[in-house]
Design a protein around this motif. Structure first.
Motif, PDB file in Angstrom:
ATOM      1  N   VAL A   1     -67.548  20.541 -42.612  1.00  0.00           N
ATOM      2  CA  VAL A   1     -66.821  21.628 -43.275  1.00  0.00           C
ATOM      3  C   VAL A   1     -67.654  22.905 -43.275  1.00  0.00           C
ATOM      4  O   VAL A   1     -68.861  22.871 -43.537  1.00  0.00           O
ATOM      5  N   LEU A   2     -66.999  24.018 -43.005  1.00  0.00           N
ATOM      6  CA  LEU A   2     -67.563  25.340 -43.222  1.00  0.00           C
ATOM      7  C   LEU A   2     -66.919  25.895 -44.481  1.00  0.00           C
ATOM      8  O   LEU A   2     -65.696  25.957 -44.587  1.00  0.00           O
ATOM      9  N   PHE A   3     -67.738  26.272 -45.462  1.00  0.00           N
ATOM     10  CA  PHE A   3     -67.244  26.876 -46.697  1.00  0.00           C
ATOM     11  C   PHE A   3     -67.817  28.275 -46.800  1.00  0.00           C
ATOM     12  O   PHE A   3     -69.020  28.473 -46.620  1.00  0.00           O
ATOM     13  N   ALA A   4     -66.961  29.233 -47.079  1.00  0.00           N
ATOM     14  CA  ALA A   4     -67.430  30.615 -47.210  1.00  0.00           C
ATOM     15  C   ALA A   4     -66.697  31.308 -48.340  1.00  0.00           C
ATOM     16  O   ALA A   4     -65.499  31.099 -48.547  1.00  0.00           O
TER      17      ALA A   4
ATOM     18  N   ILE B   1     -62.797  38.670 -40.150  1.00  0.00           N
ATOM     19  CA  ILE B   1     -63.426  37.377 -40.428  1.00  0.00           C
ATOM     20  C   ILE B   1     -62.426  36.226 -40.308  1.00  0.00           C
ATOM     21  O   ILE B   1     -62.676  35.247 -39.598  1.00  0.00           O
ATOM     22  N   ILE B   2     -61.301  36.332 -40.977  1.00  0.00           N
ATOM     23  CA  ILE B   2     -60.324  35.228 -40.962  1.00  0.00           C
ATOM     24  C   ILE B   2     -59.688  35.055 -39.579  1.00  0.00           C
ATOM     25  O   ILE B   2     -59.634  33.920 -39.068  1.00  0.00           O
ATOM     26  N   PRO B   3     -59.203  36.120 -38.928  1.00  0.00           N
ATOM     27  CA  PRO B   3     -58.633  35.908 -37.586  1.00  0.00           C
ATOM     28  C   PRO B   3     -59.616  35.273 -36.601  1.00  0.00           C
ATOM     29  O   PRO B   3     -59.238  34.385 -35.835  1.00  0.00           O
ATOM     30  N   VAL B   4     -60.871  35.689 -36.629  1.00  0.00           N
ATOM     31  CA  VAL B   4     -61.845  35.101 -35.706  1.00  0.00           C
ATOM     32  C   VAL B   4     -62.171  33.670 -36.129  1.00  0.00           C
ATOM     33  O   VAL B   4     -62.274  32.769 -35.287  1.00  0.00           O
ATOM     34  N   MET B   5     -62.304  33.433 -37.415  1.00  0.00           N
ATOM     35  CA  MET B   5     -62.573  32.077 -37.898  1.00  0.00           C
ATOM     36  C   MET B   5     -61.476  31.116 -37.446  1.00  0.00           C
ATOM     37  O   MET B   5     -61.754  29.963 -37.087  1.00  0.00           O
ATOM     38  N   ARG B   6     -60.244  31.585 -37.423  1.00  0.00           N
ATOM     39  CA  ARG B   6     -59.108  30.722 -37.031  1.00  0.00           C
ATOM     40  C   ARG B   6     -59.182  30.313 -35.558  1.00  0.00           C
ATOM     41  O   ARG B   6     -58.531  29.351 -35.158  1.00  0.00           O
ATOM     42  N   GLN B   7     -59.951  31.019 -34.758  1.00  0.00           N
ATOM     43  CA  GLN B   7     -60.121  30.639 -33.357  1.00  0.00           C
ATOM     44  C   GLN B   7     -60.955  29.363 -33.229  1.00  0.00           C
ATOM     45  O   GLN B   7     -60.909  28.686 -32.195  1.00  0.00           O
ATOM     46  N   PHE B   8     -61.721  29.039 -34.272  1.00  0.00           N
ATOM     47  CA  PHE B   8     -62.647  27.910 -34.213  1.00  0.00           C
ATOM     48  C   PHE B   8     -62.364  26.809 -35.239  1.00  0.00           C
ATOM     49  O   PHE B   8     -62.811  25.678 -35.054  1.00  0.00           O
ATOM     50  N   PHE B   9     -61.638  27.161 -36.312  1.00  0.00           N
ATOM     51  CA  PHE B   9     -61.464  26.224 -37.421  1.00  0.00           C
ATOM     52  C   PHE B   9     -60.036  26.269 -37.955  1.00  0.00           C
ATOM     53  O   PHE B   9     -59.342  27.272 -37.826  1.00  0.00           O
ATOM     54  N   ASP B  10     -59.631  25.164 -38.602  1.00  0.00           N
ATOM     55  CA  ASP B  10     -58.443  25.191 -39.448  1.00  0.00           C
ATOM     56  C   ASP B  10     -58.891  25.837 -40.745  1.00  0.00           C
ATOM     57  O   ASP B  10     -59.877  25.400 -41.347  1.00  0.00           O
TER      58      ASP B  10
ATOM     59  N   LEU C   1     -69.073  37.896 -34.845  1.00  0.00           N
ATOM     60  CA  LEU C   1     -68.423  36.763 -35.519  1.00  0.00           C
ATOM     61  C   LEU C   1     -68.103  35.631 -34.544  1.00  0.00           C
ATOM     62  O   LEU C   1     -68.226  34.458 -34.895  1.00  0.00           O
ATOM     63  N   GLU C   2     -67.687  35.989 -33.330  1.00  0.00           N
ATOM     64  CA  GLU C   2     -67.330  34.966 -32.343  1.00  0.00           C
ATOM     65  C   GLU C   2     -68.522  34.061 -32.055  1.00  0.00           C
ATOM     66  O   GLU C   2     -68.389  32.830 -32.011  1.00  0.00           O
ATOM     67  N   HIS C   3     -69.679  34.654 -31.873  1.00  0.00           N
ATOM     68  CA  HIS C   3     -70.886  33.866 -31.602  1.00  0.00           C
ATOM     69  C   HIS C   3     -71.229  32.966 -32.793  1.00  0.00           C
ATOM     70  O   HIS C   3     -71.487  31.768 -32.628  1.00  0.00           O
ATOM     71  N   LEU C   4     -71.234  33.544 -33.976  1.00  0.00           N
ATOM     72  CA  LEU C   4     -71.611  32.780 -35.168  1.00  0.00           C
ATOM     73  C   LEU C   4     -70.688  31.586 -35.383  1.00  0.00           C
ATOM     74  O   LEU C   4     -71.148  30.453 -35.580  1.00  0.00           O
ATOM     75  N   PHE C   5     -69.375  31.819 -35.338  1.00  0.00           N
ATOM     76  CA  PHE C   5     -68.444  30.722 -35.596  1.00  0.00           C
ATOM     77  C   PHE C   5     -68.496  29.667 -34.494  1.00  0.00           C
ATOM     78  O   PHE C   5     -68.335  28.473 -34.766  1.00  0.00           O
ATOM     79  N   ALA C   6     -68.739  30.076 -33.264  1.00  0.00           N
ATOM     80  CA  ALA C   6     -68.894  29.102 -32.178  1.00  0.00           C
ATOM     81  C   ALA C   6     -70.114  28.220 -32.440  1.00  0.00           C
ATOM     82  O   ALA C   6     -70.075  27.000 -32.229  1.00  0.00           O
ATOM     83  N   GLN C   7     -71.196  28.823 -32.925  1.00  0.00           N
ATOM     84  CA  GLN C   7     -72.404  28.058 -33.227  1.00  0.00           C
ATOM     85  C   GLN C   7     -72.193  27.120 -34.413  1.00  0.00           C
ATOM     86  O   GLN C   7     -72.669  25.985 -34.404  1.00  0.00           O
ATOM     87  N   VAL C   8     -71.472  27.593 -35.424  1.00  0.00           N
ATOM     88  CA  VAL C   8     -71.190  26.730 -36.577  1.00  0.00           C
ATOM     89  C   VAL C   8     -70.322  25.556 -36.150  1.00  0.00           C
ATOM     90  O   VAL C   8     -70.575  24.405 -36.532  1.00  0.00           O
ATOM     91  N   ALA C   9     -69.300  25.811 -35.334  1.00  0.00           N
ATOM     92  CA  ALA C   9     -68.438  24.728 -34.844  1.00  0.00           C
ATOM     93  C   ALA C   9     -69.251  23.710 -34.044  1.00  0.00           C
ATOM     94  O   ALA C   9     -69.025  22.501 -34.137  1.00  0.00           O
ATOM     95  N   LEU C  10     -70.224  24.196 -33.289  1.00  0.00           N
ATOM     96  CA  LEU C  10     -71.081  23.328 -32.486  1.00  0.00           C
ATOM     97  C   LEU C  10     -71.979  22.460 -33.357  1.00  0.00           C
ATOM     98  O   LEU C  10     -72.171  21.271 -33.106  1.00  0.00           O
ATOM     99  N   THR C  11     -72.524  23.038 -34.419  1.00  0.00           N
ATOM    100  CA  THR C  11     -73.533  22.328 -35.225  1.00  0.00           C
ATOM    101  C   THR C  11     -72.934  21.401 -36.276  1.00  0.00           C
ATOM    102  O   THR C  11     -73.615  20.528 -36.786  1.00  0.00           O
TER     103      THR C  11
END
Length: 199
Positions: free
Chosen positions: A95-98, A162-171, A79-89
């Motif tokens: 917005v990221l919607f899931a 999912i949510i705790p890791v997502m919070r490292q990259f997004f509001d 998850l860390e890799h994926l969310f870092a890549q989404v934040a980058l792109t």
């Protein structure tokens, strides 16, 4: 789109004129091949399907305004890799919607979860608790982790994180939908009855 499968959602968004361009990604080679063939058959532009693994893919910076994932994140281990890549792109303001299952990993429900699920299941009339073979669904049990590892190692791999890791990259804004409850209660019986073939 992260985890697009055969692309039903992406095709729908393009047909509705919601997006000018969609890049859709999935790890399932057969699904991607089928989606690519459909794009060619329909002569669509602006819709591209890519065979990529969400645990390892690398994205270009500031490429998208909107990234979405429909029931795909619970299959991601890194998850860390994926969310870092989404934040980058994502472009500034993007917005990221899931929408996804974010309950206990490997669906290892607590006793309290199981009590609520079984109480909800018991409210359904018996005729609506029959599966396609006519067997009555009487209870929901916690399945062993080994079963998931044997049949689908990616299933709910880190869903509780999912949510705790997502919070490292997004509001993050969360809209609870009760998916773990409805998924388990209706598992094996809902599609059967919705098709019109059940009782």
């Amino acid at each position: 789109e992260i985890g697009c499968g055969a692309g039903d959602l992406a095709f729908g968004l393009i047909a509705a004129g919601t997006c000018e361009r969609i890049d859709a990604f999935d790890i399932a080679e057969g699904a991607i091949a089928a989606a690519q063939a459909k794009v060619r058959e329909q002569g669509l532009s602006g819709l591209r399907f890519h065979l990529l693994n969400g645990n390892t893919w690398l994205m270009s910076r500031n490429q998208y305004d909107f990234v979405y994932a429909s029931h795909a994140l619970h299959h991601i281990e890194n998850l860390e890799h994926l969310f870092a890549q989404v934040a980058l792109t994502l472009r500034p303001g993007g917005v990221l919607f899931a929408t996804d299952y974010i309950g206990p990993s490997r669906m290892q429900y607590t006793d309290a979860h199981l009590t609520v699920m079984n109480t909800a299941l018991a409210t359904l009339p018996e005729a609506k608790r029959l599966d396609r073979f006519g067997a009555l669904k009487t209870s929901i049990q916690r399945r062993p982790i080994e079963l998931y590892l044997q049949h689908d190692p990616s299933e709910a791999a880190r869903s509780a994180e999912i949510i705790p890791v997502m919070r490292q990259f997004f509001d993050v804004e969360i809209v609870p939908m009760g998916m773990s409850l409805t998924f388990e209660v209706l598992l094996d019986i809902a599609h059967w009855h919705e098709s019109g073939f059940g009782a």
